[in-house]
Motif scaffolding. Structure first.
Motif, PDB file in Angstrom:
ATOM      1  N   ARG A  87      38.715  22.435  24.448  1.00 31.80           N
ATOM      2  CA  ARG A  87      39.031  21.151  25.067  1.00 31.80           C
ATOM      3  C   ARG A  87      39.071  21.214  26.602  1.00 31.80           C
ATOM      4  O   ARG A  87      38.638  20.276  27.279  1.00 31.80           O
ATOM      5  CB  ARG A  87      40.377  20.657  24.523  1.00 31.80           C
ATOM      6  CG  ARG A  87      40.780  19.273  24.983  1.00 31.80           C
ATOM      7  CD  ARG A  87      42.058  18.831  24.320  1.00 31.80           C
ATOM      8  NE  ARG A  87      43.207  19.652  24.700  1.00 31.80           N
ATOM      9  CZ  ARG A  87      43.834  20.494  23.894  1.00 31.80           C
ATOM     10  NH1 ARG A  87      43.422  20.651  22.634  1.00 31.80           N
ATOM     11  NH2 ARG A  87      44.886  21.199  24.306  1.00 31.80           N
ATOM     12  N   GLU A  88      39.580  22.319  27.140  1.00 26.78           N
ATOM     13  CA  GLU A  88      39.881  22.372  28.565  1.00 26.78           C
ATOM     14  C   GLU A  88      38.813  23.040  29.423  1.00 26.78           C
ATOM     15  O   GLU A  88      38.885  22.976  30.646  1.00 26.78           O
ATOM     16  CB  GLU A  88      41.211  23.128  28.771  1.00 26.78           C
ATOM     17  CG  GLU A  88      42.413  22.429  28.177  1.00 26.78           C
ATOM     18  CD  GLU A  88      42.754  21.158  28.934  1.00 26.78           C
ATOM     19  OE1 GLU A  88      42.556  21.124  30.167  1.00 26.78           O
ATOM     20  OE2 GLU A  88      43.210  20.191  28.284  1.00 26.78           O
ATOM     21  N   ARG A  89      37.856  23.722  28.814  1.00 31.38           N
ATOM     22  CA  ARG A  89      36.894  24.476  29.608  1.00 31.38           C
ATOM     23  C   ARG A  89      35.494  23.876  29.489  1.00 31.38           C
ATOM     24  O   ARG A  89      34.736  24.187  28.565  1.00 31.38           O
ATOM     25  CB  ARG A  89      36.856  25.947  29.189  1.00 31.38           C
ATOM     26  CG  ARG A  89      38.174  26.682  29.208  1.00 31.38           C
ATOM     27  CD  ARG A  89      38.986  26.480  30.454  1.00 31.38           C
ATOM     28  NE  ARG A  89      38.233  26.637  31.708  1.00 31.38           N
ATOM     29  CZ  ARG A  89      38.777  26.491  32.899  1.00 31.38           C
ATOM     30  NH1 ARG A  89      40.063  26.149  33.005  1.00 31.38           N
ATOM     31  NH2 ARG A  89      38.053  26.650  33.978  1.00 31.38           N
ATOM     32  N   ALA A 231      35.027  33.571  37.497  1.00 37.31           N
ATOM     33  CA  ALA A 231      35.718  32.365  37.957  1.00 37.31           C
ATOM     34  C   ALA A 231      36.449  31.683  36.807  1.00 37.31           C
ATOM     35  O   ALA A 231      37.582  31.205  36.965  1.00 37.31           O
ATOM     36  CB  ALA A 231      34.710  31.409  38.596  1.00 37.31           C
ATOM     37  N   VAL A 232      35.820  31.633  35.635  1.00 34.05           N
ATOM     38  CA  VAL A 232      36.468  31.021  34.470  1.00 34.05           C
ATOM     39  C   VAL A 232      37.694  31.824  34.070  1.00 34.05           C
ATOM     40  O   VAL A 232      38.772  31.254  33.820  1.00 34.05           O
ATOM     41  CB  VAL A 232      35.476  30.925  33.297  1.00 34.05           C
ATOM     42  CG1 VAL A 232      36.188  30.424  32.037  1.00 34.05           C
ATOM     43  CG2 VAL A 232      34.316  30.008  33.644  1.00 34.05           C
ATOM     44  N   GLU A 235      40.898  31.283  35.942  1.00 39.68           N
ATOM     45  CA  GLU A 235      41.608  30.026  35.718  1.00 39.68           C
ATOM     46  C   GLU A 235      42.285  29.962  34.353  1.00 39.68           C
ATOM     47  O   GLU A 235      43.025  29.010  34.087  1.00 39.68           O
ATOM     48  CB  GLU A 235      40.629  28.854  35.858  1.00 39.68           C
ATOM     49  CG  GLU A 235      40.006  28.745  37.245  1.00 39.68           C
ATOM     50  CD  GLU A 235      38.973  27.641  37.335  1.00 39.68           C
ATOM     51  OE1 GLU A 235      38.806  26.936  36.315  1.00 39.68           O
ATOM     52  OE2 GLU A 235      38.352  27.480  38.389  1.00 39.68           O
ATOM     53  N   LEU A 236      42.024  30.939  33.473  1.00 42.56           N
ATOM     54  CA  LEU A 236      42.600  30.880  32.134  1.00 42.56           C
ATOM     55  C   LEU A 236      44.119  31.031  32.154  1.00 42.56           C
ATOM     56  O   LEU A 236      44.817  30.443  31.325  1.00 42.56           O
ATOM     57  CB  LEU A 236      41.966  31.957  31.245  1.00 42.56           C
ATOM     58  CG  LEU A 236      40.479  31.786  30.948  1.00 42.56           C
ATOM     59  CD1 LEU A 236      39.990  32.910  30.027  1.00 42.56           C
ATOM     60  CD2 LEU A 236      40.198  30.425  30.298  1.00 42.56           C
ATOM     61  N   GLY A 237      44.649  31.847  33.073  1.00 41.92           N
ATOM     62  CA  GLY A 237      46.102  32.023  33.149  1.00 41.92           C
ATOM     63  C   GLY A 237      46.814  30.718  33.455  1.00 41.92           C
ATOM     64  O   GLY A 237      47.843  30.396  32.832  1.00 41.92           O
ATOM     65  N   ASP A 238      46.299  29.945  34.411  1.00 44.06           N
ATOM     66  CA  ASP A 238      46.895  28.651  34.731  1.00 44.06           C
ATOM     67  C   ASP A 238      46.819  27.705  33.537  1.00 44.06           C
ATOM     68  O   ASP A 238      47.759  26.932  33.277  1.00 44.06           O
ATOM     69  CB  ASP A 238      46.178  28.030  35.933  1.00 44.06           C
ATOM     70  CG  ASP A 238      46.437  28.796  37.213  1.00 44.06           C
ATOM     71  OD1 ASP A 238      47.461  29.507  37.284  1.00 44.06           O
ATOM     72  OD2 ASP A 238      45.602  28.698  38.138  1.00 44.06           O
TER      73      ASP A 238
END
Length: 497
Positions: A87-89, A231-232, A235-238
Protein backbone atom coordinates in the motif's frame (compact mmCIF):
# COMPACT_ATOMS: atom_id res chain seq x y z
CA UNK A 1 53.29 -30.46 -43.51
CA UNK A 2 50.89 -30.68 -40.61
CA UNK A 3 50.41 -34.38 -41.21
CA UNK A 4 54.18 -35.00 -41.16
CA UNK A 5 54.58 -33.00 -37.96
CA UNK A 6 51.73 -34.88 -36.30
CA UNK A 7 53.22 -38.23 -37.37
CA UNK A 8 56.63 -37.34 -35.93
CA UNK A 9 55.06 -36.12 -32.66
CA UNK A 10 53.01 -39.27 -32.19
CA UNK A 11 55.99 -41.51 -32.97
CA UNK A 12 58.03 -39.68 -30.36
CA UNK A 13 55.30 -40.05 -27.76
CA UNK A 14 54.89 -43.76 -28.52
CA UNK A 15 58.65 -44.33 -28.39
CA UNK A 16 58.83 -42.86 -24.88
CA UNK A 17 55.76 -44.55 -23.42
CA UNK A 18 56.60 -44.05 -19.75
CA UNK A 19 57.22 -40.33 -20.16
CA UNK A 20 54.03 -39.98 -22.21
CA UNK A 21 51.91 -41.93 -19.72
CA UNK A 22 53.15 -39.99 -16.69
CA UNK A 23 52.67 -36.65 -18.40
CA UNK A 24 49.21 -37.46 -19.79
CA UNK A 25 47.90 -38.92 -16.53
CA UNK A 26 49.31 -36.05 -14.46
CA UNK A 27 47.68 -33.47 -16.71
CA UNK A 28 44.46 -35.51 -17.04
CA UNK A 29 43.90 -35.76 -13.30
CA UNK A 30 44.53 -32.04 -12.89
CA UNK A 31 42.23 -31.13 -15.78
CA UNK A 32 39.49 -33.49 -14.58
CA UNK A 33 39.60 -31.99 -11.08
CA UNK A 34 39.48 -28.47 -12.53
CA UNK A 35 36.55 -29.41 -14.78
CA UNK A 36 34.54 -30.82 -11.89
CA UNK A 37 35.28 -27.87 -9.63
CA UNK A 38 34.58 -25.43 -12.45
CA UNK A 39 31.24 -27.10 -13.23
CA UNK A 40 30.19 -26.78 -9.59
CA UNK A 41 31.32 -23.13 -9.36
CA UNK A 42 29.51 -22.21 -12.59
CA UNK A 43 26.36 -23.91 -11.35
CA UNK A 44 26.41 -22.01 -8.06
CA UNK A 45 27.10 -18.66 -9.76
CA UNK A 46 24.24 -19.22 -12.22
CA UNK A 47 21.54 -19.25 -9.53
CA UNK A 48 18.46 -17.15 -10.37
CA UNK A 49 19.96 -15.85 -13.63
CA UNK A 50 16.93 -17.08 -15.60
CA UNK A 51 14.56 -14.36 -14.35
CA UNK A 52 14.03 -11.24 -16.45
CA UNK A 53 14.92 -7.90 -14.86
CA UNK A 54 16.78 -9.72 -12.09
CA UNK A 55 18.62 -6.54 -11.14
CA UNK A 56 15.27 -5.07 -10.02
CA UNK A 57 14.09 -8.08 -7.96
CA UNK A 58 14.56 -8.02 -4.19
CA UNK A 59 13.53 -10.02 -1.15
CA UNK A 60 12.44 -7.92 1.82
CA UNK A 61 14.01 -9.61 4.83
CA UNK A 62 13.21 -8.98 8.46
CA UNK A 63 16.27 -8.31 10.65
CA UNK A 64 15.84 -8.95 14.37
CA UNK A 65 17.56 -6.61 16.81
CA UNK A 66 17.94 -7.70 20.43
CA UNK A 67 19.86 -5.95 23.19
CA UNK A 68 23.37 -7.30 23.58
CA UNK A 69 23.19 -9.39 20.39
CA UNK A 70 24.23 -8.94 16.80
CA UNK A 71 21.42 -8.24 14.31
CA UNK A 72 20.07 -11.52 12.95
CA UNK A 73 18.30 -12.03 9.62
CA UNK A 74 15.19 -14.19 10.01
CA UNK A 75 13.40 -13.63 6.71
CA UNK A 76 9.59 -13.76 6.89
CA UNK A 77 7.35 -10.86 7.82
CA UNK A 78 3.74 -10.67 8.95
CA UNK A 79 0.75 -10.34 6.64
CA UNK A 80 -0.06 -6.78 7.84
CA UNK A 81 3.53 -5.69 7.12
CA UNK A 82 3.25 -7.22 3.64
CA UNK A 83 0.01 -5.34 2.99
CA UNK A 84 1.64 -2.17 4.33
CA UNK A 85 4.49 -2.50 1.85
CA UNK A 86 2.02 -3.05 -0.99
CA UNK A 87 0.00 0.00 0.00
CA UNK A 88 2.70 2.49 0.98
CA UNK A 89 5.52 1.89 -1.49
CA UNK A 90 4.74 3.11 -5.02
CA UNK A 91 8.32 2.21 -6.05
CA UNK A 92 7.31 -1.46 -6.29
CA UNK A 93 6.18 -2.52 -9.76
CA UNK A 94 5.08 -5.90 -8.38
CA UNK A 95 4.97 -7.37 -4.87
CA UNK A 96 4.42 -10.99 -3.94
CA UNK A 97 3.73 -12.63 -0.59
CA UNK A 98 4.44 -16.34 -0.34
CA UNK A 99 4.51 -19.08 2.30
CA UNK A 100 4.02 -22.84 2.37
CA UNK A 101 2.28 -25.53 4.39
CA UNK A 102 2.01 -29.32 4.27
CA UNK A 103 -1.20 -30.83 2.90
CA UNK A 104 -2.64 -34.27 2.28
CA UNK A 105 -4.24 -34.42 -1.16
CA UNK A 106 -7.02 -36.88 -1.83
CA UNK A 107 -6.48 -38.32 -5.29
CA UNK A 108 -8.26 -41.38 -6.65
CA UNK A 109 -9.08 -42.44 -3.10
CA UNK A 110 -5.44 -42.32 -1.99
CA UNK A 111 -3.93 -39.76 0.44
CA UNK A 112 -0.79 -38.10 -0.95
CA UNK A 113 1.40 -35.77 1.11
CA UNK A 114 2.58 -32.63 -0.66
CA UNK A 115 4.00 -29.20 0.13
CA UNK A 116 1.62 -26.47 -1.07
CA UNK A 117 2.78 -22.88 -1.46
CA UNK A 118 0.37 -20.02 -1.00
CA UNK A 119 1.10 -16.80 -2.88
CA UNK A 120 -0.36 -13.50 -4.04
CA UNK A 121 -0.96 -12.79 -7.77
CA UNK A 122 2.31 -10.90 -8.24
CA UNK A 123 4.40 -14.04 -7.70
CA UNK A 124 4.42 -15.20 -11.32
CA UNK A 125 4.91 -11.66 -12.58
CA UNK A 126 8.13 -11.33 -10.60
CA UNK A 127 9.41 -14.86 -11.22
CA UNK A 128 8.49 -15.18 -14.87
CA UNK A 129 8.79 -18.90 -15.43
CA UNK A 130 7.21 -20.03 -18.72
CA UNK A 131 3.48 -20.73 -18.40
CA UNK A 132 2.52 -23.82 -20.40
CA UNK A 133 -1.19 -23.30 -19.78
CA UNK A 134 -3.15 -20.43 -18.25
CA UNK A 135 -2.38 -16.75 -17.68
CA UNK A 136 0.33 -15.80 -15.15
CA UNK A 137 -1.41 -12.47 -14.43
CA UNK A 138 -4.78 -13.97 -13.40
CA UNK A 139 -3.82 -17.51 -12.33
CA UNK A 140 -3.70 -16.60 -8.61
CA UNK A 141 -6.23 -13.76 -8.66
CA UNK A 142 -9.23 -15.76 -7.43
CA UNK A 143 -9.63 -17.82 -4.22
CA UNK A 144 -8.94 -21.55 -4.63
CA UNK A 145 -6.98 -20.96 -7.84
CA UNK A 146 -4.15 -23.46 -8.12
CA UNK A 147 -1.06 -23.45 -10.36
CA UNK A 148 0.81 -26.73 -10.86
CA UNK A 149 4.29 -27.33 -12.16
CA UNK A 150 4.59 -29.49 -15.25
CA UNK A 151 5.80 -32.38 -13.10
CA UNK A 152 2.79 -32.16 -10.76
CA UNK A 153 0.35 -31.77 -13.64
CA UNK A 154 1.67 -34.96 -15.21
CA UNK A 155 1.63 -36.74 -11.84
CA UNK A 156 -2.06 -36.04 -11.14
CA UNK A 157 -3.60 -35.67 -14.61
CA UNK A 158 -1.30 -37.52 -16.98
CA UNK A 159 -1.54 -36.20 -20.55
CA UNK A 160 -4.98 -34.63 -20.01
CA UNK A 161 -5.40 -30.84 -19.84
CA UNK A 162 -5.46 -30.04 -16.09
CA UNK A 163 -6.78 -26.47 -16.44
CA UNK A 164 -10.31 -26.31 -15.03
CA UNK A 165 -10.00 -29.60 -13.20
CA UNK A 166 -9.97 -29.92 -9.42
CA UNK A 167 -7.69 -31.22 -6.70
CA UNK A 168 -8.95 -31.73 -3.15
CA UNK A 169 -7.22 -32.00 0.18
CA UNK A 170 -8.26 -34.61 2.71
CA UNK A 171 -10.03 -32.19 5.03
CA UNK A 172 -12.40 -31.02 2.30
CA UNK A 173 -11.20 -27.94 0.39
CA UNK A 174 -11.21 -28.25 -3.40
CA UNK A 175 -8.93 -26.22 -5.69
CA UNK A 176 -9.42 -25.42 -9.37
CA UNK A 177 -6.32 -25.68 -11.56
CA UNK A 178 -5.85 -22.33 -13.31
CA UNK A 179 -2.42 -22.80 -14.84
CA UNK A 180 0.57 -25.03 -15.50
CA UNK A 181 4.06 -23.59 -15.21
CA UNK A 182 7.41 -25.05 -16.27
CA UNK A 183 9.32 -26.82 -13.49
CA UNK A 184 11.64 -24.36 -11.69
CA UNK A 185 15.26 -24.97 -12.77
CA UNK A 186 17.48 -26.61 -10.20
CA UNK A 187 19.58 -23.45 -10.05
CA UNK A 188 16.63 -21.34 -8.92
CA UNK A 189 16.31 -20.29 -5.27
CA UNK A 190 12.53 -20.38 -5.72
CA UNK A 191 11.36 -23.99 -5.66
CA UNK A 192 7.74 -25.17 -5.57
CA UNK A 193 5.42 -27.87 -6.88
CA UNK A 194 2.01 -26.23 -6.51
CA UNK A 195 0.92 -22.70 -5.64
CA UNK A 196 -2.54 -21.73 -4.41
CA UNK A 197 -3.96 -18.22 -4.29
CA UNK A 198 -3.33 -16.26 -1.08
CA UNK A 199 -6.93 -15.07 -1.33
CA UNK A 200 -8.10 -18.59 -0.41
CA UNK A 201 -9.78 -18.39 3.05
CA UNK A 202 -7.86 -21.10 4.91
CA UNK A 203 -9.09 -21.20 8.53
CA UNK A 204 -5.59 -21.62 9.96
CA UNK A 205 -4.43 -18.41 8.24
CA UNK A 206 -7.33 -16.18 9.26
CA UNK A 207 -5.91 -15.14 12.62
CA UNK A 208 -2.27 -14.77 11.43
CA UNK A 209 -3.54 -12.34 8.78
CA UNK A 210 -4.45 -9.88 11.55
CA UNK A 211 -1.31 -10.11 13.72
CA UNK A 212 1.49 -7.60 13.17
CA UNK A 213 4.18 -9.77 14.77
CA UNK A 214 3.22 -13.22 13.46
CA UNK A 215 5.87 -13.60 10.77
CA UNK A 216 5.10 -16.28 8.20
CA UNK A 217 5.30 -14.71 4.74
CA UNK A 218 8.27 -14.09 2.47
CA UNK A 219 8.06 -10.84 0.53
CA UNK A 220 9.50 -10.41 -2.98
CA UNK A 221 9.32 -7.17 -4.97
CA UNK A 222 10.33 -5.86 -8.36
CA UNK A 223 11.14 -2.18 -8.50
CA UNK A 224 10.05 0.17 -11.23
CA UNK A 225 12.88 1.00 -13.65
CA UNK A 226 15.11 3.73 -12.26
CA UNK A 227 14.15 3.24 -8.61
CA UNK A 228 16.94 2.86 -6.04
CA UNK A 229 16.74 -0.01 -3.56
CA UNK A 230 18.97 1.87 -1.09
CA UNK A 231 16.67 4.88 -1.16
CA UNK A 232 13.59 2.69 -0.61
CA UNK A 233 15.23 0.77 2.25
CA UNK A 234 16.20 4.03 3.97
CA UNK A 235 12.52 5.00 4.13
CA UNK A 236 11.19 1.66 5.41
CA UNK A 237 12.07 2.46 9.04
CA UNK A 238 9.94 5.61 9.01
CA UNK A 239 7.09 3.66 7.43
CA UNK A 240 7.22 1.07 10.24
CA UNK A 241 7.19 3.77 12.92
CA UNK A 242 4.14 5.44 11.37
CA UNK A 243 2.00 2.34 10.90
CA UNK A 244 3.13 -0.61 13.05
CA UNK A 245 1.53 -0.56 16.52
CA UNK A 246 4.02 -0.10 19.40
CA UNK A 247 6.97 -0.19 17.01
CA UNK A 248 10.25 1.32 18.18
CA UNK A 249 13.47 1.50 16.16
CA UNK A 250 16.72 -0.24 17.21
CA UNK A 251 18.34 1.47 20.17
CA UNK A 252 15.02 2.39 21.73
CA UNK A 253 13.66 -1.11 22.32
CA UNK A 254 15.19 -4.28 23.75
CA UNK A 255 13.66 -6.31 20.93
CA UNK A 256 12.56 -4.97 17.56
CA UNK A 257 13.08 -5.44 13.83
CA UNK A 258 14.04 -3.63 10.66
CA UNK A 259 13.55 -4.46 6.98
CA UNK A 260 16.37 -5.09 4.52
CA UNK A 261 16.15 -5.32 0.72
CA UNK A 262 18.25 -8.25 -0.43
CA UNK A 263 19.05 -8.34 -4.19
CA UNK A 264 18.14 -11.39 -6.23
CA UNK A 265 21.85 -12.00 -6.92
CA UNK A 266 22.38 -12.50 -3.16
CA UNK A 267 19.49 -14.93 -2.56
CA UNK A 268 21.68 -18.02 -2.87
CA UNK A 269 25.22 -16.97 -2.02
CA UNK A 270 24.76 -13.90 0.15
CA UNK A 271 26.23 -11.87 1.73
CA UNK A 272 23.55 -11.97 4.38
CA UNK A 273 23.02 -8.99 6.70
CA UNK A 274 24.27 -9.60 10.22
CA UNK A 275 26.16 -12.76 9.27
CA UNK A 276 29.88 -13.01 8.58
CA UNK A 277 29.34 -15.43 5.72
CA UNK A 278 29.30 -15.25 1.97
CA UNK A 279 28.99 -18.21 -0.36
CA UNK A 280 31.09 -16.31 -2.90
CA UNK A 281 34.12 -16.60 -0.63
CA UNK A 282 33.61 -20.35 -0.53
CA UNK A 283 33.38 -20.48 -4.32
CA UNK A 284 36.51 -18.34 -4.60
CA UNK A 285 38.29 -20.89 -2.41
CA UNK A 286 37.10 -23.71 -4.69
CA UNK A 287 38.31 -21.81 -7.76
CA UNK A 288 41.67 -21.21 -6.07
CA UNK A 289 42.02 -24.92 -5.38
CA UNK A 290 41.28 -25.69 -9.03
CA UNK A 291 43.90 -23.16 -10.09
CA UNK A 292 46.49 -24.65 -7.74
CA UNK A 293 45.80 -28.14 -9.06
CA UNK A 294 46.34 -26.92 -12.62
CA UNK A 295 49.54 -25.14 -11.59
CA UNK A 296 50.89 -28.35 -10.03
CA UNK A 297 50.02 -30.28 -13.21
CA UNK A 298 51.71 -27.63 -15.36
CA UNK A 299 54.84 -27.57 -13.20
CA UNK A 300 55.02 -31.35 -13.40
CA UNK A 301 54.87 -31.10 -17.20
CA UNK A 302 57.64 -28.45 -17.28
CA UNK A 303 59.89 -30.47 -14.99
CA UNK A 304 59.49 -33.64 -17.05
CA UNK A 305 60.09 -31.76 -20.29
CA UNK A 306 63.27 -30.07 -19.07
CA UNK A 307 64.49 -33.36 -17.60
CA UNK A 308 64.40 -34.84 -21.13
CA UNK A 309 66.54 -32.04 -22.53
CA UNK A 310 69.54 -34.36 -22.80
CA UNK A 311 67.60 -36.84 -24.93
CA UNK A 312 66.39 -34.16 -27.35
CA UNK A 313 69.54 -31.99 -27.53
CA UNK A 314 71.01 -33.79 -30.55
CA UNK A 315 67.62 -33.75 -32.32
CA UNK A 316 67.48 -29.97 -31.93
CA UNK A 317 71.09 -29.54 -33.04
CA UNK A 318 70.52 -31.69 -36.13
CA UNK A 319 67.37 -29.77 -37.09
CA UNK A 320 69.22 -26.46 -36.73
CA UNK A 321 72.11 -27.80 -38.85
CA UNK A 322 69.63 -28.73 -41.58
CA UNK A 323 68.27 -25.19 -41.62
CA UNK A 324 65.46 -25.10 -39.05
CA UNK A 325 65.04 -21.72 -37.41
CA UNK A 326 64.78 -21.29 -33.67
CA UNK A 327 61.30 -19.80 -34.03
CA UNK A 328 60.14 -22.80 -36.02
CA UNK A 329 61.54 -25.20 -33.41
CA UNK A 330 59.88 -23.24 -30.60
CA UNK A 331 56.54 -23.52 -32.38
CA UNK A 332 57.16 -27.24 -32.94
CA UNK A 333 57.84 -27.92 -29.26
CA UNK A 334 54.93 -25.76 -28.12
CA UNK A 335 52.74 -27.65 -30.57
CA UNK A 336 53.90 -30.92 -29.01
CA UNK A 337 52.98 -29.53 -25.59
CA UNK A 338 49.49 -28.58 -26.81
CA UNK A 339 49.08 -32.01 -28.46
CA UNK A 340 50.11 -33.78 -25.26
CA UNK A 341 47.73 -31.59 -23.27
CA UNK A 342 44.94 -32.34 -25.75
CA UNK A 343 45.49 -36.08 -25.30
CA UNK A 344 45.38 -35.51 -21.55
CA UNK A 345 42.17 -33.55 -22.09
CA UNK A 346 40.49 -36.53 -23.75
CA UNK A 347 41.35 -38.67 -20.72
CA UNK A 348 40.23 -35.85 -18.40
CA UNK A 349 36.88 -35.63 -20.20
CA UNK A 350 36.27 -39.33 -19.62
CA UNK A 351 37.29 -39.05 -15.95
CA UNK A 352 35.02 -36.03 -15.42
CA UNK A 353 32.04 -37.82 -16.97
CA UNK A 354 32.61 -40.83 -14.72
CA UNK A 355 33.12 -38.78 -11.55
CA UNK A 356 30.45 -36.10 -12.05
CA UNK A 357 27.56 -38.26 -10.68
CA UNK A 358 29.66 -39.05 -7.61
CA UNK A 359 30.32 -35.33 -7.07
CA UNK A 360 26.68 -34.32 -7.40
CA UNK A 361 25.62 -37.08 -5.01
CA UNK A 362 28.26 -36.09 -2.46
CA UNK A 363 27.24 -32.41 -2.61
CA UNK A 364 23.51 -33.24 -2.85
CA UNK A 365 22.98 -31.04 -5.90
CA UNK A 366 21.29 -31.50 -9.27
CA UNK A 367 22.83 -29.90 -12.33
CA UNK A 368 20.91 -28.46 -15.25
CA UNK A 369 21.56 -30.28 -18.52
CA UNK A 370 23.60 -27.44 -20.02
CA UNK A 371 26.06 -27.65 -17.11
CA UNK A 372 26.44 -31.44 -17.17
CA UNK A 373 26.41 -31.82 -20.96
CA UNK A 374 29.54 -33.07 -22.74
CA UNK A 375 29.41 -30.04 -25.08
CA UNK A 376 29.62 -27.62 -22.16
CA UNK A 377 32.54 -29.51 -20.65
CA UNK A 378 34.21 -29.81 -24.07
CA UNK A 379 34.18 -26.06 -24.60
CA UNK A 380 35.65 -25.47 -21.15
CA UNK A 381 38.23 -28.19 -21.71
CA UNK A 382 39.29 -26.76 -25.07
CA UNK A 383 40.10 -23.44 -23.46
CA UNK A 384 42.03 -25.09 -20.63
CA UNK A 385 43.99 -27.29 -23.04
CA UNK A 386 45.06 -24.34 -25.16
CA UNK A 387 46.08 -22.15 -22.21
CA UNK A 388 47.85 -24.88 -20.24
CA UNK A 389 49.54 -26.31 -23.33
CA UNK A 390 50.99 -22.94 -24.34
CA UNK A 391 52.01 -21.86 -20.82
CA UNK A 392 53.52 -25.24 -19.99
CA UNK A 393 55.36 -25.48 -23.30
CA UNK A 394 56.93 -22.00 -23.46
CA UNK A 395 59.82 -22.55 -21.06
CA UNK A 396 60.87 -26.05 -22.28
CA UNK A 397 60.60 -24.87 -25.90
CA UNK A 398 62.91 -21.91 -25.43
CA UNK A 399 65.27 -23.95 -23.22
CA UNK A 400 65.67 -26.75 -25.74
CA UNK A 401 66.36 -24.40 -28.67
CA UNK A 402 68.74 -21.85 -27.16
CA UNK A 403 72.09 -23.74 -27.44
CA UNK A 404 74.56 -23.62 -30.32
CA UNK A 405 74.15 -26.79 -32.42
CA UNK A 406 77.92 -27.06 -33.00
CA UNK A 407 78.59 -27.29 -29.25
CA UNK A 408 75.95 -29.98 -28.84
CA UNK A 409 77.20 -32.03 -31.82
CA UNK A 410 80.74 -31.93 -30.42
CA UNK A 411 79.46 -33.53 -27.22
CA UNK A 412 78.83 -30.42 -25.15
CA UNK A 413 76.40 -30.44 -22.27
CA UNK A 414 72.73 -30.40 -23.03
CA UNK A 415 70.61 -27.44 -21.97
CA UNK A 416 69.48 -27.80 -18.37
CA UNK A 417 67.98 -24.42 -17.67
CA UNK A 418 68.34 -22.30 -14.60
CA UNK A 419 69.01 -24.42 -11.55
CA UNK A 420 67.25 -21.89 -9.36
CA UNK A 421 64.15 -21.90 -11.53
CA UNK A 422 63.95 -25.70 -11.62
CA UNK A 423 64.46 -25.83 -7.86
CA UNK A 424 61.75 -23.21 -7.36
CA UNK A 425 59.35 -25.17 -9.56
CA UNK A 426 59.98 -28.42 -7.69
CA UNK A 427 59.71 -26.76 -4.28
CA UNK A 428 56.54 -24.92 -5.35
CA UNK A 429 55.00 -28.11 -6.69
CA UNK A 430 55.61 -30.02 -3.47
CA UNK A 431 54.55 -27.08 -1.30
CA UNK A 432 51.19 -26.80 -3.07
CA UNK A 433 50.67 -30.58 -3.01
CA UNK A 434 51.49 -30.80 0.70
CA UNK A 435 49.30 -27.77 1.47
CA UNK A 436 46.29 -29.19 -0.37
CA UNK A 437 46.77 -32.60 1.23
CA UNK A 438 47.01 -31.07 4.70
CA UNK A 439 43.91 -28.96 4.15
CA UNK A 440 42.00 -32.02 2.92
CA UNK A 441 43.01 -34.02 6.00
CA UNK A 442 41.96 -31.17 8.31
CA UNK A 443 38.56 -30.86 6.61
CA UNK A 444 38.12 -34.64 6.75
CA UNK A 445 38.95 -34.66 10.48
CA UNK A 446 36.48 -31.81 11.14
CA UNK A 447 33.75 -33.55 9.16
CA UNK A 448 34.25 -36.79 11.06
CA UNK A 449 34.26 -34.90 14.34
CA UNK A 450 31.00 -33.14 13.45
CA UNK A 451 29.43 -36.49 12.66
CA UNK A 452 30.67 -38.34 15.74
CA UNK A 453 31.00 -35.70 18.48
CA UNK A 454 29.10 -36.25 21.72
CA UNK A 455 26.23 -33.77 21.85
CA UNK A 456 25.22 -34.39 25.44
CA UNK A 457 22.35 -36.74 24.61
CA UNK A 458 21.82 -40.11 22.98
CA UNK A 459 21.00 -39.53 19.32
CA UNK A 460 19.88 -43.10 18.71
CA UNK A 461 16.11 -43.60 18.31
CA UNK A 462 15.45 -39.84 18.40
CA UNK A 463 13.13 -38.48 15.67
CA UNK A 464 12.80 -34.79 14.83
CA UNK A 465 9.77 -33.27 13.10
CA UNK A 466 10.13 -29.87 11.47
CA UNK A 467 7.50 -27.43 10.27
CA UNK A 468 5.29 -27.41 13.37
CA UNK A 469 5.72 -23.64 13.62
CA UNK A 470 3.94 -23.15 10.28
CA UNK A 471 0.58 -21.38 10.75
CA UNK A 472 -1.20 -24.25 9.02
CA UNK A 473 -0.31 -26.67 11.82
CA UNK A 474 0.97 -24.49 14.66
CA UNK A 475 -2.38 -24.44 16.43
CA UNK A 476 -2.43 -28.22 16.84
CA UNK A 477 1.12 -28.95 17.95
CA UNK A 478 0.01 -29.88 21.48
CA UNK A 479 -2.45 -32.43 20.10
CA UNK A 480 0.24 -33.79 17.80
CA UNK A 481 2.66 -34.17 20.72
CA UNK A 482 0.07 -35.94 22.84
CA UNK A 483 -0.88 -38.34 20.04
CA UNK A 484 2.77 -39.18 19.40
CA UNK A 485 3.26 -39.92 23.09
CA UNK A 486 0.45 -42.50 22.91
CA UNK A 487 2.10 -44.45 20.08
CA UNK A 488 3.52 -47.86 21.02
CA UNK A 489 7.29 -47.73 21.43
CA UNK A 490 7.41 -43.98 22.10
CA UNK A 491 9.00 -43.31 25.50
CA UNK A 492 8.45 -39.54 25.53
CA UNK A 493 7.79 -36.57 23.23
CA UNK A 494 8.51 -32.87 23.56
CA UNK A 495 7.93 -29.74 21.49
CA UNK A 496 10.02 -26.56 21.37
CA UNK A 497 8.84 -23.28 19.85
Amino acid sequence: MLRDWLTVCLRGLIRHRLYTTINIMGLAVGLAAALLIGTYVRHELSYDSMYADGDRIYRITRIEHRSGQQPRPVGPVSYPVGELLQRERPEFEHLALISWFPVVLQHEGEPIREIMHIASPGFFQIFDLPFLKGDPVTALAEPYGLVLTEKMARKYFGDADPVGQSLSIARGESFRVTGVVADPPTNSSIQFDMVVSLATPFPEFEKPRTLWFNNWLNVFVRLHPGESANAVEAELGDMLQRHVPNYEPPGKASSTFTLHMQPLADFHLGPFPGLDYSGRRTLAAFAAVAGLILIVAGINFVNLSTARATLRAREVALRKTLGASRGGLVLRFMGEAVLLTALAGVVAMALAELLLPLLTDALNIRLEEDFASPLSQLLTLAGLVLVIGILSGIYPAFLLTRHNPADTMRGGSAPQGSGRLRTALVVGQFAVAIGLSTASLVILAQTRHAGSAQLGFDRENVVLWRGLNNPAVAGGWQVFRDRVTELPGVVSAAAVR
